[in-house]
Scaffold this motif. Structure first.
Motif, PDB file in Angstrom:
ATOM      1  N   VAL A 254      10.879   5.170  23.453  1.00 27.61           N
ATOM      2  CA  VAL A 254      12.269   5.333  23.570  1.00 27.61           C
ATOM      3  C   VAL A 254      12.634   4.642  24.540  1.00 27.61           C
ATOM      4  CG1 VAL A 254      14.320   6.613  23.409  1.00 27.61           C
ATOM      5  CG2 VAL A 254      12.440   7.458  21.962  1.00 27.61           C
ATOM      6  N   THR A 255      13.443   3.549  24.746  1.00 24.95           N
ATOM      7  CA  THR A 255      13.706   2.801  26.065  1.00 24.95           C
ATOM      8  C   THR A 255      15.362   2.730  26.056  1.00 24.95           C
ATOM      9  OG1 THR A 255      11.360   1.666  25.762  1.00 24.95           O
ATOM     10  CG2 THR A 255      13.224   0.660  27.455  1.00 24.95           C
ATOM     11  N   HIS A 256      15.665   3.193  27.116  1.00 22.39           N
ATOM     12  CA  HIS A 256      16.958   3.115  27.582  1.00 22.39           C
ATOM     13  C   HIS A 256      17.471   1.873  27.898  1.00 22.39           C
ATOM     14  CE1 HIS A 256      20.629   5.034  29.938  1.00 22.39           C
ATOM     15  NE2 HIS A 256      21.135   4.446  28.560  1.00 22.39           N
ATOM     16  N   LEU A 257      18.512   1.327  27.142  1.00 20.57           N
ATOM     17  CA  LEU A 257      18.890  -0.062  27.328  1.00 20.57           C
ATOM     18  C   LEU A 257      20.152  -0.169  28.280  1.00 20.57           C
ATOM     19  CD1 LEU A 257      18.537  -1.565  23.721  1.00 20.57           C
ATOM     20  CD2 LEU A 257      16.886  -1.644  25.708  1.00 20.57           C
ATOM     21  N   GLY A 258      20.485   0.999  28.791  1.00 21.84           N
ATOM     22  CA  GLY A 258      21.969   1.169  29.448  1.00 21.84           C
ATOM     23  C   GLY A 258      22.908   1.466  28.339  1.00 21.84           C
ATOM     24  N   ASP A 259      24.120   2.024  28.967  1.00 20.96           N
ATOM     25  CA  ASP A 259      25.328   2.323  28.348  1.00 20.96           C
ATOM     26  C   ASP A 259      25.166   3.166  27.035  1.00 20.96           C
ATOM     27  OD1 ASP A 259      28.001   2.302  27.802  1.00 20.96           O
ATOM     28  OD2 ASP A 259      27.869   0.425  26.375  1.00 20.96           O
ATOM     29  N   ARG A 261      22.563   3.292  25.068  1.00 15.61           N
ATOM     30  CA  ARG A 261      21.778   2.687  24.002  1.00 15.61           C
ATOM     31  C   ARG A 261      20.399   2.709  24.158  1.00 15.61           C
ATOM     32  NH1 ARG A 261      22.630  -2.836  24.499  1.00 15.61           N
ATOM     33  NH2 ARG A 261      22.608  -3.560  22.395  1.00 15.61           N
ATOM     34  N   TYR A 262      19.489   2.854  22.995  1.00 11.73           N
ATOM     35  CA  TYR A 262      18.087   3.170  23.376  1.00 11.73           C
ATOM     36  C   TYR A 262      17.459   2.183  22.150  1.00 11.73           C
ATOM     37  CZ  TYR A 262      20.230   6.771  25.724  1.00 11.73           C
ATOM     38  OH  TYR A 262      21.056   7.773  26.794  1.00 11.73           O
ATOM     39  N   LEU A 263      16.316   1.716  22.572  1.00  9.88           N
ATOM     40  CA  LEU A 263      15.371   1.280  21.577  1.00  9.88           C
ATOM     41  C   LEU A 263      14.160   2.128  21.102  1.00  9.88           C
ATOM     42  CD1 LEU A 263      14.377  -1.435  20.160  1.00  9.88           C
ATOM     43  CD2 LEU A 263      13.270  -2.145  22.237  1.00  9.88           C
ATOM     44  N   VAL A 264      13.845   2.066  19.867  1.00  8.76           N
ATOM     45  CA  VAL A 264      12.950   3.000  19.465  1.00  8.76           C
ATOM     46  C   VAL A 264      11.848   2.073  18.901  1.00  8.76           C
ATOM     47  CG1 VAL A 264      12.212   4.884  17.917  1.00  8.76           C
ATOM     48  CG2 VAL A 264      14.571   5.025  19.189  1.00  8.76           C
ATOM     49  N   GLU A 282      14.416   0.227  15.748  1.00 13.47           N
ATOM     50  CA  GLU A 282      15.575   0.828  15.544  1.00 13.47           C
ATOM     51  C   GLU A 282      16.224   1.034  17.040  1.00 13.47           C
ATOM     52  OE1 GLU A 282      15.932   3.958  12.396  1.00 13.47           O
ATOM     53  OE2 GLU A 282      13.724   3.928  12.509  1.00 13.47           O
ATOM     54  N   LEU A 283      17.776   1.024  17.055  1.00  5.76           N
ATOM     55  CA  LEU A 283      18.648   1.183  17.951  1.00  5.76           C
ATOM     56  C   LEU A 283      19.502   2.503  17.819  1.00  5.76           C
ATOM     57  CD1 LEU A 283      19.788  -0.264  20.538  1.00  5.76           C
ATOM     58  CD2 LEU A 283      21.499  -1.283  18.876  1.00  5.76           C
ATOM     59  N   ILE A 284      19.313   3.091  18.735  1.00  5.57           N
ATOM     60  CA  ILE A 284      20.422   4.276  19.103  1.00  5.57           C
ATOM     61  C   ILE A 284      21.636   3.967  19.893  1.00  5.57           C
ATOM     62  CG2 ILE A 284      20.689   6.578  19.605  1.00  5.57           C
ATOM     63  CD1 ILE A 284      17.472   7.138  19.133  1.00  5.57           C
ATOM     64  N   VAL A 346      17.082  -7.147  22.636  1.00 11.57           N
ATOM     65  CA  VAL A 346      17.932  -6.446  21.380  1.00 11.57           C
ATOM     66  C   VAL A 346      19.305  -7.375  21.367  1.00 11.57           C
ATOM     67  CG1 VAL A 346      19.345  -4.468  20.724  1.00 11.57           C
ATOM     68  CG2 VAL A 346      17.078  -4.161  21.682  1.00 11.57           C
ATOM     69  N   ASP A 347      19.714  -7.780  22.569  1.00 15.27           N
ATOM     70  CA  ASP A 347      20.942  -8.337  22.294  1.00 15.27           C
ATOM     71  C   ASP A 347      20.905  -9.694  21.732  1.00 15.27           C
ATOM     72  OD1 ASP A 347      22.518  -6.357  23.548  1.00 15.27           O
ATOM     73  OD2 ASP A 347      22.187  -6.963  25.697  1.00 15.27           O
ATOM     74  N   ALA A 348      19.836 -10.385  22.110  1.00 11.55           N
ATOM     75  CA  ALA A 348      19.456 -11.805  21.471  1.00 11.55           C
ATOM     76  C   ALA A 348      18.987 -11.679  20.160  1.00 11.55           C
ATOM     77  CB  ALA A 348      18.708 -12.453  22.331  1.00 11.55           C
ATOM     78  N   ALA A 349      18.683 -10.621  19.848  1.00 15.19           N
ATOM     79  CA  ALA A 349      17.856 -10.265  18.378  1.00 15.19           C
ATOM     80  C   ALA A 349      16.520 -11.019  18.375  1.00 15.19           C
ATOM     81  CB  ALA A 349      18.724 -10.415  16.978  1.00 15.19           C
TER      82      ALA A 349
END
Length: 567
Positions: A254-259, A261-264, A282-284, A346-349
């Motif tokens: 589980v990685t905090h992306l800022g704001d 938002r978290y990448l699982v 997955e994105l939280i 994540v932002d560039a998918a």
């Protein structure tokens, strides 16, 4: 705009009411109400939750401070003798990110116990805010208290907090292999996890009887855990949407992306009764509306993007230079130790895959170095040996590449490592770990600057208890490190904590080490996060002495990290 509180009555008996004066005749009067409760000795001589202040032996003075922890500011403070049983509150200034800290000292001015409210905003026009501040002995662990209504007596009482059991099965969901992260509101999210079928050997494919898809949110304001998919209006789970993982998983990242938002990423799931590694991402996003806060990561055509290689026990490190997450190593299918890494943007998918590491490794350390772009991987184990090697992963114009780096002085896996704030911010420490594949823990630590080819260690650079697979957090005010739990050389539980204070690289050793108290409940493979009230929140884990049962409760470690103005 300054406000002065009324007399504070009977601190030892319960509630502090801060009733400040308004700043003008037409301005609504903001108020903050703080209820004190504690964990410790009761007047009857036993130990437990106490409304008001516990009867700490030798307690002489109580100091109350209004602070801004994130800015390292002490705004005001006042002290009174415990025997007075009342006091005037310190002056409070309207502002953001405030906290009320409570400290208890003995006659020699030694700290006995401490507590704090969560961080809050105090401004004109705000409605009444209610908080509870839990006071507990310092350097020790205690249960997290939440106020629960007893259905039989209809009386409220403080009990140890547990994961939210509401759901299809209404079971308490004890867990190992879960992930956790802090939110900007000072809460902690706990993601997924599983129930073990037998004792879990670190960094192996686990034996799981259940794998969970829920996301628990812990609030230090209430002490409660609540499922993210709980719809309070309907008093049910999942009415507004799933707000849970599409793929149940454990031992994921589980990685905090800022704001918020978290990448699982990755992990292990159960398919047809078989534990298998996961490739899904997955994105939280806690900013989205209820029911839409969890979703698969998709490209611009709406197709889900995935890891090229399913993996668990990997590391996931966010580069601050470009926001990409480096997913490295871990275990794949058939217990294979992986020698690949992938970069997820994540932002560039996009997922950059097919990237090779210098060594296959699992149970390694991953640290983002001072430049914000280099991810340092150190140690770990391969298929047949424990590694001392390390490597650096750096972005290039086309992708990312890895190069060999300075080796560790001691080959180890399951070590705790991080870049520390002290010493200029470019120092890395690696602590403990296992030196053999089946046993052999070490108490040694080493410190250095990998990009300068420097990792230093001496025979007396040691923690007090050899351990691996421990939890390591940095305390935000002092910069001290707290190492909690883990497994010893024979895979026995290590229940205590140790605190490491940086003395400088010219000191011998560079860190002083002090042993702290034990965990309140025996547990291993828990998560540890610093909550906004300054406590280290410990969640879940496995109890080996209780038939390898996964714990569904939580506790606080009171490391006592008071606000100190910067030098």
């Amino acid at each position: 705009m300054n406000v002065t509180t009324k007399q504070l009555a009977c601190l030892l008996a319960g509630t502090l009411v801060l009733s400040p004066l308004g700043c003008g005749p037409d301005e609504a009067t903001p108020r903050v109400q703080v209820s004190i409760f504690g964990w410790g000795p009761t007047l009857q001589g036993d130990e437990g939750f106490v409304t008001g202040m516990p009867a700490y032996e030798g307690a002489q003075t109580v100091r109350i401070k209004v602070t801004q922890p994130m800015d390292r500011r002490i705004l005001s403070q006042s002290s009174f003798n415990v025997s007075e049983r009342s006091a005037s509150m310190p002056e409070i200034t309207y502002g953001e990110r405030l906290r009320l800290d409570v400290e208890v000292f003995d006659a020699s001015n030694n700290i006995v116990a401490a507590g704090a409210t969560p961080i809050f905003t105090f401004q004109a026009g705000s409605p009444l805010r209610n908080f509870r501040a839990m006071v507990a002995p310092v350097g020790e662990s205690s249960p997290v208290g939440s106020l629960i209504l007893d259905s039989e007596t209809q009386q409220t009482q403080f009990v140890q907090s547990a994961f939210d059991y509401r759901g299809d099965t209404h079971d308490w969901l004890g867990r190992i292999g879960h992930g956790s992260a802090s939110t900007s509101e000072g809460e902690v999210i706990v993601v997924g996890g599983g129930n073990p079928g037998s004792f879990y050997q670190p960094y192996t494919t686990p034996n799981l009887t259940d794998v969970y898809d829920d996301i628990q949110v812990f609030s230090p304001v209430t002490g409660y855990f609540t499922s993210l998919d709980q719809d309070d209006a309907a008093e049910a789970v999942g009415v507004l949407g799933r707000d849970k993982l599409a793929v149940p998983r454990a031992f994921h990242s589980v990685t905090h992306l800022g704001d918020n938002r978290y990448l699982v990423a990755g992990g292990f799931t159960l398919r047809d009764g078989v534990v298998r590694p996961v490739d899904s991402l997955e994105l939280i996003d806690l900013n989205e509306a209820p029911g839409t806060r969890v979703r698969s990561v998709v490209d611009f055509n709406g197709n889900a993007i995935r890891l090229e290689t399913p993996r668990g026990h990997h590391t996931a490190t966010r580069r601050t230079s470009d926001g990409a997450v480096v997913i490295a190593g871990g275990l794949g299918r058939d217990n294979a130790v992986l020698n690949t890494f992938e970069v997820v943007n994540v932002d560039a998918a996009q997922v950059s895959s097919g990237l090779q590491m210098t060594d296959a490794r699992v149970g390694h350390a991953a640290v983002l170095l001072h430049d914000g772009r280099t991810v340092w991987l150190a140690g770990g184990r391969g298929a047949s040996q424990v590694l001392a090697s390390s490597e650096e992963i750096v972005p290039t114009e086309a992708s990312s590449v890895t190069t060999e780096s300075v080796p560790l002085n001691t080959a180890r896996f399951g070590a705790s490592a991080r870049r520390i704030s002290s010493g200029g911010g470019d120092l890395v420490i690696v602590i403990g770990g296992f030196t053999g594949l089946t046993d052999g823990g070490t108490a040694n630590f080493e410190v250095g600057r990998p990009q300068q080819g420097q990792m230093l260690s001496e025979s007396n650079w040691r923690i007090n208890k050899a351990r691996g697979a421990a939890s390591l957090v940095e305390l935000p005010q002092s910069g001290d490190l707290l190492l909690v739990g883990g497994l010893g050389p024979g895979r026995e539980h290590v229940s205590n904590a140790e605190r490491l204070t940086f003395q400088g690289l010219t000191a011998i050793p560079p860190f002083s080490v002090s042993t702290q108290g034990d965990l309140h409940q025996e547990r291993f493979d828990f998560t540890a996060d610093v909550a906004s009230n300054g406590r280290v929140l410990i969640t879940g884990g496995m109890s080996r002495t209780n038939n390898n049962v996964a714990r569904h409760d939580a506790e606080y470690f009171n490391a006592y990290d008071p606000v100190r103005p910067p030098l």
